[in-house]
Design a protein around this motif. Sequence first.
Motif, short mmCIF file in Angstrom:
data_model
loop_
_atom_site.label_atom_id
_atom_site.label_comp_id
_atom_site.label_asym_id
_atom_site.label_seq_id
_atom_site.Cartn_x
_atom_site.Cartn_y
_atom_site.Cartn_z
N GLN A 158 49.16 40.84 41.30
CA GLN A 158 48.47 42.09 41.26
C GLN A 158 47.29 42.11 40.88
O GLN A 158 46.60 41.56 39.91
CB GLN A 158 49.28 43.01 40.39
N ASN A 159 46.48 42.98 41.54
CA ASN A 159 44.96 43.05 41.43
C ASN A 159 44.64 44.47 41.79
O ASN A 159 45.24 45.12 42.59
CB ASN A 159 44.24 42.28 42.14
N THR A 160 43.41 45.13 41.16
CA THR A 160 43.17 46.24 41.56
C THR A 160 41.94 46.24 42.27
O THR A 160 41.30 47.09 43.27
CB THR A 160 42.71 47.08 40.26
N ASP A 161 41.31 44.84 42.53
CA ASP A 161 40.49 44.62 43.44
C ASP A 161 40.77 43.97 44.91
O ASP A 161 41.29 42.62 44.48
CB ASP A 161 39.33 44.13 42.82
N ALA A 162 40.46 44.36 45.96
CA ALA A 162 40.84 43.83 47.06
C ALA A 162 40.24 42.41 47.49
O ALA A 162 41.24 41.47 47.68
CB ALA A 162 40.65 44.75 48.53
N ASP A 163 39.10 42.18 47.33
CA ASP A 163 38.56 40.75 47.21
C ASP A 163 39.09 39.70 46.46
O ASP A 163 39.39 38.57 47.00
CB ASP A 163 37.00 41.07 47.00
N ASP A 164 39.40 40.24 45.03
CA ASP A 164 39.85 39.11 44.21
C ASP A 164 41.32 39.00 44.70
O ASP A 164 41.63 37.89 44.34
CB ASP A 164 39.88 40.12 42.79
N LEU A 165 42.19 39.87 45.06
CA LEU A 165 43.57 39.67 45.42
C LEU A 165 43.61 38.93 46.30
O LEU A 165 44.38 37.68 46.61
CB LEU A 165 44.08 41.11 45.83
N VAL A 166 42.64 38.78 47.71
CA VAL A 166 42.76 37.97 48.57
C VAL A 166 42.48 36.71 48.23
O VAL A 166 42.86 35.60 48.60
CB VAL A 166 41.86 38.46 49.91
N ARG A 167 41.51 36.59 47.51
CA ARG A 167 40.89 35.30 47.00
C ARG A 167 42.06 34.40 46.23
O ARG A 167 42.48 33.36 46.60
CB ARG A 167 39.78 35.31 46.19
N GLU A 168 42.64 35.31 45.43
CA GLU A 168 43.68 34.91 44.32
C GLU A 168 44.90 34.14 45.07
O GLU A 168 45.41 33.21 45.02
CB GLU A 168 44.10 35.92 43.46
N LEU A 169 45.18 35.10 46.42
CA LEU A 169 46.45 34.67 47.02
C LEU A 169 45.93 33.37 48.05
O LEU A 169 46.81 32.40 48.02
CB LEU A 169 46.96 35.67 48.13
N LEU A 170 44.84 33.34 48.46
CA LEU A 170 44.50 32.25 49.30
C LEU A 170 44.48 31.00 48.44
O LEU A 170 44.80 29.87 48.99
CB LEU A 170 43.12 32.31 49.86
N GLU A 171 44.06 31.00 46.98
CA GLU A 171 44.26 29.75 46.55
C GLU A 171 45.64 29.11 46.04
O GLU A 171 45.89 28.01 45.97
CB GLU A 171 43.69 30.16 44.82
N GLN A 172 46.77 30.02 46.31
CA GLN A 172 48.06 29.84 46.09
C GLN A 172 48.38 28.93 47.46
O GLN A 172 49.89 28.48 47.48
CB GLN A 172 48.95 30.90 45.96
N VAL A 173 47.82 29.34 48.40
CA VAL A 173 48.40 28.77 49.88
C VAL A 173 48.24 27.31 49.99
O VAL A 173 47.37 26.90 49.71
CB VAL A 173 47.64 29.25 51.00
#
Length: 183
Positions: free
Chosen positions: A168-183
Amino acid sequence: MAAMRRLAVYCGSRSGHSPAFASAARALGLALADQGVGLVYGAARIGLMGVVADAVLKQGGEVIGVIPECLMRDDVVHRSLSGLEVVETMHQRKARMLELADGMVALPGGFGTLEELFEALSWLQMRLHDQPCGLLNVDGFFDPLLRFLDASVEQGFLMPEHRDLLRQNTDADDLVRELLEQV
Ligand code: AMP
């Protein structure tokens, strides 16, 4: 060339009362387009669904909608998407959305959003797929749900490592970045 990364977004077919929800949906759309990530979603033009799709389209990003026949109505379906897939059932829609995406994000929403999020999470827990799942926690909307999940760990119904599968994140940019790092 590597295939384009895409995230599935689950979110309300309503916009909620606070304007903060639509702002967050727009911010998520911008974050996806800025980071070159395509959007996969339920193909509606209503509620937060329409807001996130329009935000990506406005930036020239890719939006693929997947909709079941029962929702193919003019007052629901978004007619200006990069791609529209019509499937027979809600089950096929969810499976197809997961197939097209590399991970998923939930924005605030109701039963439909929660059902999609928890199906993705329970299938991740069973290793039926390996796509990261995250929440964009707008104005603490998901705080009660996160507390419930922590209580489920304390009560012995949820393994801590499975609880942690939900990012979870409150910031959209950070959340997208974090998820992409897991792909
Ligand atoms: P809800 O959170 O109950 O508003 O449901 C929204 C989520 O469920 C979306 O991510 C859609 O995939 C699906 N959904 C539910 N109702 C609709 C609808 N009227 N039109 C399109 N998708 C819907």
